[in-house]
Design an enzyme around this catalytic site. Structure first.
Site, short mmCIF file in Angstrom:
data_model
loop_
_atom_site.label_atom_id
_atom_site.label_comp_id
_atom_site.label_asym_id
_atom_site.label_seq_id
_atom_site.Cartn_x
_atom_site.Cartn_y
_atom_site.Cartn_z
N GLU A 216 -13.55 78.48 -77.55
CA GLU A 216 -12.22 77.06 -77.20
C GLU A 216 -12.79 76.29 -76.98
O GLU A 216 -11.22 74.86 -77.18
CB GLU A 216 -11.19 77.74 -76.16
CG GLU A 216 -11.07 79.61 -76.09
CD GLU A 216 -9.70 80.03 -74.91
OE1 GLU A 216 -9.33 81.07 -75.35
OE2 GLU A 216 -10.81 79.43 -73.50
N ALA B 270 -9.23 87.92 -65.64
CA ALA B 270 -8.19 87.90 -64.99
C ALA B 270 -7.65 89.15 -63.87
O ALA B 270 -7.11 89.46 -63.16
CB ALA B 270 -7.49 86.49 -65.43
N GLY C 201 -10.89 83.84 -50.65
CA GLY C 201 -10.30 83.02 -52.17
C GLY C 201 -9.53 83.29 -51.92
O GLY C 201 -8.30 83.96 -52.29
N SER C 202 -9.16 82.16 -52.73
CA SER C 202 -7.77 81.80 -53.39
C SER C 202 -7.50 81.66 -55.54
O SER C 202 -6.01 81.10 -55.83
CB SER C 202 -7.01 80.45 -52.90
OG SER C 202 -7.70 79.44 -53.23
N GLY C 203 -8.50 82.67 -55.80
CA GLY C 203 -8.52 82.35 -57.60
C GLY C 203 -7.19 84.04 -57.01
O GLY C 203 -6.72 84.54 -56.99
N PHE C 204 -7.85 84.75 -58.35
CA PHE C 204 -6.63 85.75 -59.39
C PHE C 204 -6.88 86.73 -57.85
O PHE C 204 -5.64 87.49 -57.66
CB PHE C 204 -7.02 86.09 -60.27
CG PHE C 204 -6.26 85.49 -61.40
CD1 PHE C 204 -5.44 84.58 -61.64
CD2 PHE C 204 -7.59 84.22 -62.15
CE1 PHE C 204 -5.03 84.70 -62.41
CE2 PHE C 204 -6.87 83.65 -63.14
CZ PHE C 204 -5.51 83.48 -63.32
N GLY C 205 -7.85 87.30 -57.59
CA GLY C 205 -8.34 88.32 -56.49
C GLY C 205 -7.37 88.32 -55.14
O GLY C 205 -6.47 88.74 -54.88
N ASP D 104 -14.17 89.00 -60.11
CA ASP D 104 -15.54 88.90 -61.29
C ASP D 104 -16.47 89.64 -59.17
O ASP D 104 -17.50 89.73 -60.20
CB ASP D 104 -15.54 87.57 -60.33
CG ASP D 104 -15.41 87.18 -61.86
OD1 ASP D 104 -13.76 88.15 -62.74
OD2 ASP D 104 -14.85 86.32 -62.52
N VAL E 195 -16.64 79.85 -47.09
CA VAL E 195 -17.06 81.34 -46.02
C VAL E 195 -18.78 81.01 -45.86
O VAL E 195 -18.59 81.11 -46.87
CB VAL E 195 -16.41 82.43 -45.95
CG1 VAL E 195 -16.68 83.93 -45.85
CG2 VAL E 195 -15.38 82.51 -45.75
C1 LIG Z 1 -13.59 79.08 -68.61
C2 LIG Z 1 -12.98 80.00 -67.94
C3 LIG Z 1 -12.24 81.16 -68.79
C4 LIG Z 1 -11.70 82.79 -68.39
N1 LIG Z 1 -10.68 82.72 -69.24
C5 LIG Z 1 -9.91 83.99 -68.90
C6 LIG Z 1 -9.20 84.62 -69.99
O1 LIG Z 1 -8.78 83.73 -71.12
N2 LIG Z 1 -8.79 85.97 -69.71
C7 LIG Z 1 -9.03 86.86 -68.04
O2 LIG Z 1 -8.51 87.60 -68.24
N3 LIG Z 1 -10.05 86.15 -67.90
C8 LIG Z 1 -10.38 85.12 -68.04
N4 LIG Z 1 -11.50 84.18 -67.67
C9 LIG Z 1 -12.25 84.81 -66.44
C10 LIG Z 1 -10.75 84.83 -65.23
O3 LIG Z 1 -10.49 83.50 -65.33
C11 LIG Z 1 -11.66 85.70 -63.78
O4 LIG Z 1 -12.29 87.16 -64.44
C12 LIG Z 1 -10.90 85.68 -62.66
O5 LIG Z 1 -10.78 84.01 -62.45
C13 LIG Z 1 -12.01 86.13 -61.36
O6 LIG Z 1 -11.06 85.65 -59.99
P1 LIG Z 1 -11.51 86.48 -58.99
O7 LIG Z 1 -9.74 85.84 -57.82
O8 LIG Z 1 -12.89 87.18 -59.27
O9 LIG Z 1 -12.82 84.69 -58.68
P2 LIG Z 1 -11.94 83.64 -58.80
O10 LIG Z 1 -10.90 83.28 -59.78
O11 LIG Z 1 -13.42 82.71 -59.74
O12 LIG Z 1 -11.59 82.74 -57.68
C14 LIG Z 1 -13.00 82.80 -56.68
C15 LIG Z 1 -12.51 82.10 -55.13
O13 LIG Z 1 -13.16 82.30 -54.12
C16 LIG Z 1 -13.69 80.40 -53.35
N5 LIG Z 1 -14.82 80.94 -53.08
C17 LIG Z 1 -15.83 81.26 -53.57
N6 LIG Z 1 -16.71 80.87 -52.99
C18 LIG Z 1 -15.71 80.90 -51.27
C19 LIG Z 1 -16.98 80.73 -50.10
N7 LIG Z 1 -18.26 80.74 -49.97
N8 LIG Z 1 -15.46 80.86 -49.66
C20 LIG Z 1 -14.13 80.47 -48.97
N9 LIG Z 1 -14.26 80.12 -50.34
C21 LIG Z 1 -14.75 80.35 -51.90
C22 LIG Z 1 -12.40 79.54 -54.54
O14 LIG Z 1 -12.69 78.58 -54.33
C23 LIG Z 1 -11.90 80.73 -55.42
O15 LIG Z 1 -11.32 80.15 -54.63
C24 LIG Z 1 -12.14 82.72 -67.33
C25 LIG Z 1 -13.01 81.96 -66.71
C26 LIG Z 1 -13.55 80.99 -66.86
C27 LIG Z 1 -14.16 80.66 -65.99
#
Ligand SMILES: Cc1cc2nc3c(=O)[nH]c(=O)nc-3n(C[C@H](O)[C@H](O)[C@H](O)COP(=O)(O)OP(=O)(O)OC[C@H]3O[C@@H](n4cnc5c(N)ncnc54)[C@H](O)[C@@H]3O)c2cc1C
Length: 465
Positions: free
Chosen positions: A184, A333, A21-25, A322, A89
């Site tokens: 929003e 985030a 995953g390339s999200g925040f975590g 998440d 994955v």
């Molecule tokens: C519309 C919206 C608004 C938000 N607003 C806020 C806010 O104002 N303030 C706040 O604090 N939080 C907010 N959040 C929540 C915050 O964005 C999430 O808590 C945060 O992004 C979680 O990070 P993460 O790394 O766990 O997951 P994510 O950021 O969702 O990243 C998941 C990553 O895993 C990758 N992935 C998924 N499945 C696979 C797989 N099978 N194989 C390979 N890669 C995979 C995805 O491509 C992605 O790169 C918001 C969320 C959304 C959707």
């Protein structure tokens, strides 16, 4: 095919860390390992990191997708011990310690010594996945662009509508879910209708658009203090948003949606655009890892992790962000950033032979949501802000966390254009989007022979029947 995790040319592989995953975590875990004696492979199904909190601004034409979704490869280009791979994955083998992923043209496996799973969450339709077709969620760049296409073309359809009924349906926008994203979205669609598009059409007055925000909960922003919920609902109503609480969606189809109002009566809302901002459901990788480890998941499919975010019985596997369930922490985030960093710090300490940092402690920096230009709500500890002050705080924090200097500069410029002026620079809708949708609608019409999809008879016909 097995992908070796060591970087090219190095004889003995170092400790291999795979980050999913390339999200925040995932991103912050990889960054935290910059100085560790490890080789990191970050595999993600998108080429970008995504700043989800600003997706609604892409959906409503304020920002471009590039500003909130910089390439992961570019962000990590100076970190020599990280390799970035594009792949989905599919499986994790906890016994052989391998991750299997589908790349663009092949399936490959990656051996690991430590694994950080940060695959995030998707939209939940509470068991009604068929709603997704007519009520897209907002989790990915694709979702935001799809919504942008639907929102802007709805005004175009209204301009061409042959009947009042058709026009009203095109000009009705329903947002399901009154959490921060729903608030929003509703606020921004209202601004579009009342400010941005004013005077641009000849047959319709865009200010007559109806924006409905609904939620089964008794108040908007239920995770905020009650006073802020009240303030937000008042401001939304003043913006012209029809806020309907204690209202449950029972069906969504091509013609609109059916809701159960607080009196327990079923009502139809004819609407062309429905945005689903209601539930979240953990990525299926969570259940997969939990099953294999014999660990438990919560109702949303998040993995119940140990206090240091590792999976029970597997101290080398971490689930963060998440996808993790720990002490009731919210899916925000900061939880993802801090838990990703914590998992990485634990790995780095182990590799260096230092004591690990121990349990993960979350530092709550507060939460905020914008309502419209110059108005937001913010809750930072006991401090509760509303209106302009909260909006300035929101602006500052979001600029701070946006990744990349050039993105900050262009975002600031686009915000000035949208908030000080009334323009929106990102209103393009591709032909591909429009054609795909038109074809889909035709297929549906043919399938159900005059009625709308799912066999629903439109309200007008139902009344005359
Ligand atoms: C519309 C919206 C608004 C938000 N607003 C806020 C806010 O104002 N303030 C706040 O604090 N939080 C907010 N959040 C929540 C915050 O964005 C999430 O808590 C945060 O992004 C979680 O990070 P993460 O790394 O766990 O997951 P994510 O950021 O969702 O990243 C998941 C990553 O895993 C990758 N992935 C998924 N499945 C696979 C797989 N099978 N194989 C390979 N890669 C995979 C995805 O491509 C992605 O790169 C918001 C969320 C959304 C959707």
């Amino acid at each position: 095919m097995t992908v070796p995790t060591s970087t090219a040319g190095r004889p003995a592989p170092r400790h291999r860390v795979v980050v999913v995953g390339s999200g925040f975590g995932g991103l912050f875990a990889a960054k935290r390992l910059a100085k560790a004696d490890v080789d990191v492979t970050l595999v993600s199904r998108t080429v970008h990191h995504l700043f989800q909190p600003l997706l609604y601004q892409v959906a409503t034409g304020i920002l471009s997708e590039g500003e909130i979704a910089p390439a992961t490869r570019e962000i990590l280009r100076r970190q020599a011990n990280v390799r970035v791979l594009l792949g989905d994955v599919l499986d994790v083998d906890l016994e052989t310690r391998t991750v299997t992923f589908a790349g663009e043209s092949t399936t490959a496996s990656l051996p690991y010594d430590s694994l950080v799973v940060a695959a995030g969450a998707g939209q939940s339709y509470f068991g009604n996945d068929r709603f997704a077709e007519h009520a897209p969620g907002m989790k990915t760049v694709d979702d935001a662009l799809e919504l942008r296409g639907r929102i802007f073309t709805a005004f175009e359809r209204a301009e061409l509508a042959a009947t009042t009924e058709e026009r009203d349906r095109a000009l009705t926008f329903v947002v399901v879910g009154a959490g921060p994203t729903g608030v929003e979205m509703a606020g921004q669609i209202a601004e579009l209708a009342h400010r941005t598009l004013r005077g641009e059409f000849r047959s319709i007055a865009t200010s007559t658009a109806r924006i409905v925000l609904l939620d089964a909960a008794p108040r908007v922003l239920p995770s905020f203090h009650e006073r802020l919920s009240r303030d937000t609902a008042d401001r939304l109503r003043r913006l012209g948003v029809d806020v309907r609480l204690r209202t449950k969606v029972t069906d969504v189809d091509a013609a609109g949606l059916t809701v159960l109002n607080p009196q327990g009566e079923e009502r139809r809302i004819a609407a062309e655009t429905v945005v689903w901002a209601a539930g979240v459901e953990a990525n299926p990788l969570g259940r997969l890892v939990a099953q294999k480890a014999g660990a438990a998941t919560d109702r949303a499919g998040r993995v119940l992790v140990e206090p240091d975010t590792s999976v029970p019985g597997h101290p080398e596997v971490f689930v963060v962000g998440d996808l993790m369930a720990l002490d009731g922490l919210p899916g925000v985030a900061q939880v993802a950033i801090q838990s990703g960093r914590h998992a990485a710090a634990t790995i780095a300490a182990r590799v260096a032979g230092r004591p690990a940092p121990g349990p993960f402690r979350y530092f709550d920096k507060g939460s905020m949501a914008t309502i419209s230009r110059f108005a937001a709500v913010a809750e930072i500890g006991r401090i509760r802000l509303t209106g302009f002050v909260a909006w300035v705080a929101w602006l500052f924090v979001h600029l701070l966390y946006l990744i990349g200097f050039k993105n900050r500069v262009t975002t600031l410029l686009h915000w000035a254009i949208s908030f000080v002026g009334r323009g929106r620079t990102q209103r393009a809708v591709t032909r591909q989007q429009i054609v795909a949708r038109t074809v889909l609608e035709r297929v549906e019409r043919d399938r159900v022979g005059g009625t709308t999809v799912d066999g629903h008879v439109p309200e007008a016909e139902r009344q005359s029947a």
